[in-house]
Design a protein around this motif. Structure first.
Motif, PDB file in Angstrom:
ATOM      1  N   LEU A  61      25.638 -12.913   6.658  1.00 40.19           N
ATOM      2  CA  LEU A  61      24.538 -13.771   6.237  1.00 40.19           C
ATOM      3  C   LEU A  61      23.876 -13.109   5.027  1.00 40.19           C
ATOM      4  CD1 LEU A  61      23.005 -14.262   9.799  1.00 40.19           C
ATOM      5  CD2 LEU A  61      24.662 -15.770   8.670  1.00 40.19           C
ATOM      6  N   ASN A  62      22.835 -13.710   4.507  1.00 37.60           N
ATOM      7  CA  ASN A  62      22.146 -13.078   3.380  1.00 37.60           C
ATOM      8  C   ASN A  62      21.565 -11.717   3.759  1.00 37.60           C
ATOM      9  OD1 ASN A  62      20.245 -14.495   5.031  1.00 37.60           O
ATOM     10  ND2 ASN A  62      18.729 -14.346   3.388  1.00 37.60           N
ATOM     11  N   THR A  63      21.334 -11.487   5.044  1.00 43.74           N
ATOM     12  CA  THR A  63      20.841 -10.184   5.488  1.00 43.74           C
ATOM     13  C   THR A  63      21.868  -9.079   5.227  1.00 43.74           C
ATOM     14  OG1 THR A  63      21.644 -10.739   7.706  1.00 43.74           O
ATOM     15  CG2 THR A  63      19.318 -11.128   7.257  1.00 43.74           C
ATOM     16  N   PHE A  64      23.160  -9.422   5.275  1.00 45.98           N
ATOM     17  CA  PHE A  64      24.214  -8.445   4.986  1.00 45.98           C
ATOM     18  C   PHE A  64      24.138  -7.992   3.531  1.00 45.98           C
ATOM     19  CE2 PHE A  64      28.431  -7.802   3.095  1.00 45.98           C
ATOM     20  CZ  PHE A  64      28.860  -6.701   3.818  1.00 45.98           C
ATOM     21  N   ALA A  83      26.954 -19.746   8.883  1.00 46.87           N
ATOM     22  CA  ALA A  83      28.215 -19.005   8.731  1.00 46.87           C
ATOM     23  C   ALA A  83      29.165 -19.471   9.823  1.00 46.87           C
ATOM     24  CB  ALA A  83      27.976 -17.500   8.830  1.00 46.87           C
ATOM     25  N   ASN A  84      29.900 -20.546   9.558  1.00 50.34           N
ATOM     26  CA  ASN A  84      30.727 -21.145  10.603  1.00 50.34           C
ATOM     27  C   ASN A  84      32.185 -21.332  10.193  1.00 50.34           C
ATOM     28  OD1 ASN A  84      30.391 -23.223   8.794  1.00 50.34           O
ATOM     29  ND2 ASN A  84      29.174 -24.512  10.155  1.00 50.34           N
ATOM     30  N   LYS A  92      30.606 -20.805   3.433  1.00 51.09           N
ATOM     31  CA  LYS A  92      31.582 -21.346   2.477  1.00 51.09           C
ATOM     32  C   LYS A  92      31.395 -20.759   1.084  1.00 51.09           C
ATOM     33  CE  LYS A  92      33.965 -25.610   1.312  1.00 51.09           C
ATOM     34  NZ  LYS A  92      34.091 -27.061   1.564  1.00 51.09           N
ATOM     35  N   GLY A  93      30.191 -20.349   0.747  1.00 46.21           N
ATOM     36  CA  GLY A  93      29.925 -19.775  -0.563  1.00 46.21           C
ATOM     37  C   GLY A  93      29.634 -18.295  -0.477  1.00 46.21           C
ATOM     38  N   PRO A  94      28.989 -17.731  -1.482  1.00 53.86           N
ATOM     39  CA  PRO A  94      28.628 -16.310  -1.455  1.00 53.86           C
ATOM     40  C   PRO A  94      27.740 -15.975  -0.261  1.00 53.86           C
ATOM     41  CG  PRO A  94      28.326 -17.232  -3.654  1.00 53.86           C
ATOM     42  CD  PRO A  94      28.600 -18.388  -2.749  1.00 53.86           C
ATOM     43  N   VAL A  95      27.914 -14.787   0.270  1.00 55.75           N
ATOM     44  CA  VAL A  95      27.139 -14.359   1.429  1.00 55.75           C
ATOM     45  C   VAL A  95      25.636 -14.408   1.143  1.00 55.75           C
ATOM     46  CG1 VAL A  95      26.590 -12.343   2.845  1.00 55.75           C
ATOM     47  CG2 VAL A  95      28.972 -12.984   2.455  1.00 55.75           C
ATOM     48  N   SER A  96      25.232 -14.065  -0.076  1.00 56.95           N
ATOM     49  CA  SER A  96      23.809 -14.039  -0.410  1.00 56.95           C
ATOM     50  C   SER A  96      23.176 -15.420  -0.348  1.00 56.95           C
ATOM     51  CB  SER A  96      23.595 -13.440  -1.799  1.00 56.95           C
ATOM     52  OG  SER A  96      24.244 -14.220  -2.787  1.00 56.95           O
ATOM     53  N   ASP A  97      23.993 -16.485  -0.403  1.00 56.12           N
ATOM     54  CA  ASP A  97      23.468 -17.852  -0.337  1.00 56.12           C
ATOM     55  C   ASP A  97      23.301 -18.344   1.089  1.00 56.12           C
ATOM     56  OD1 ASP A  97      23.425 -17.885  -3.062  1.00 56.12           O
ATOM     57  OD2 ASP A  97      25.192 -19.177  -3.300  1.00 56.12           O
TER      58      ASP A  97
END
Length: 319
Positions: free
Chosen positions: A257-260, A168-169, A150-155
């Motif tokens: 995900l934050n890995t991206f 990530a749903n 729902k928020g930034p990918v890094s979160d």
């Protein structure tokens, strides 16, 4: 021929293919530095009913190859050769599929893709393949559905062994377009969050979402472009193009995900992905590879029935 030549680049690390039985369902995958994803990936597909995994590790540095080598249902090959020069790993897998998957159902996915099919919550994948065999169907289509937080990918902090859909749903329920490839007879599907965030000004360059991950393999078969289309051409007719509905599935794509956020700049620099990493370069150039995909039109994932109700997949005539 190209796959046979590229086979010289593969070194067997753990060859357990002697364990493969005549009716086993096999999974094929290439990967690099994905150790954090592997425990859940293996658990997910074991629960679905995969009998044996065949991996190609492309020069990982995070210990993922050692972890895979310890798994009793895994055969592992390693290579330091260029991913792009092997048609993004397709040539390596084509060789292995031709050697080990003949007359087997073979599922080909990336380590961030999770196969969803009708009744997958109550029926193992063998129920699907048995039904496909009974219907004389050789290939099964699935649309790639990008999942995001729902928020930034890094979160979207992801822990090793965790279900990535816990962080990530969300997904785009619409915004998909299709065109027909007259030469290879497949449908070309584009759209979703990557198209609207990174390719709004050049939508025709957005990533393809049509895939044919599940195939009753024969030695002459080959993927043409990743798992988007195949030869012989008849295997590409996984959707009814005359107005009806064939049974189809979804690949939940848990890339974001934050890995991206951490890996996208590396992959842009490596330039080993499609068109020398053009997609990753777009990610980095826009939003610094840390987008917020969520919008007021986003929908939270529940189950396969929800995806069917939205018209993204279909149980067809499988009851």
């Amino acid at each position: 021929m190209r796959a046979r030549l590229k086979a010289r680049e593969l070194t067997p690390a753990r060859d357990r293919t002697a364990q493969i039985r005549a009716d086993d369902i096999l999974l094929f995958c290439t990967l690099r530095n994905e150790d954090v994803r592997l425990p859940y990936f293996l658990s997910y597909y074991r629960d679905l009913g995969i009998n044996h995994f065949l991996f190609v590790d492309n020069n990982s540095e995070d210990g993922g190859d050692a972890y895979l080598a310890e798994q009793e249902d895994v055969s592992l090959w390693t290579t330091k050769a260029g991913y792009g020069d092997a048609r993004y790993g397709v040539d390596w897998l084509t060789y292995l599929q031709g050697k080990y998957a003949h007359d087997h159902w073979a599922l080909t996915v990336d380590v961030d893709e999770f196969f969803v099919y009708p009744f997958c919550d109550t029926r193992p994948i063998r129920a699907l393949t048995d039904w496909l065999d009974a219907c004389a169907v050789r290939s099964f289509g699935a649309m790639l559905l990008d999942m995001y937080p729902k928020g930034p990918v890094s979160d979207a902090a992801y822990a090793r062994g965790q279900d990535p859909l816990e962080v990530a749903n969300w997904f785009d329920p619409g915004n998909y377009v299709m065109s027909r490839n007259k030469l290879l007879r497949n449908l070309w599907i584009q759209g979703g969050p990557r198209a609207r965030m990174f390719f709004a000004e050049k939508p025709k360059k957005a990533p393809a979402l049509n895939k044919i991950p599940l195939v009753k393999w024969r030695k002459p078969y080959a993927y043409v472009s990743s798992t988007h289309m195949m030869l012989p051409r008849g295997l590409n007719l996984v959707y009814d193009q005359g107005g009806g509905e064939k049974t189809s599935g979804i690949l939940l794509h848990a890339k974001f995900l934050n890995t991206f956020h951490e890996r996208a700049p590396q992959e842009a620099e490596r330039a080993q992905h499609y068109k020398k990493g053009q997609e990753y370069q777009s990610y980095v150039a826009r939003h610094g590879a840390d987008p917020t995909f969520w919008s007021q039109w986003s929908e939270q994932y529940i189950n396969w029935r929800q995806l069917e109700a939205l018209g993204l997949m279909s149980k067809g005539n499988w009851a």
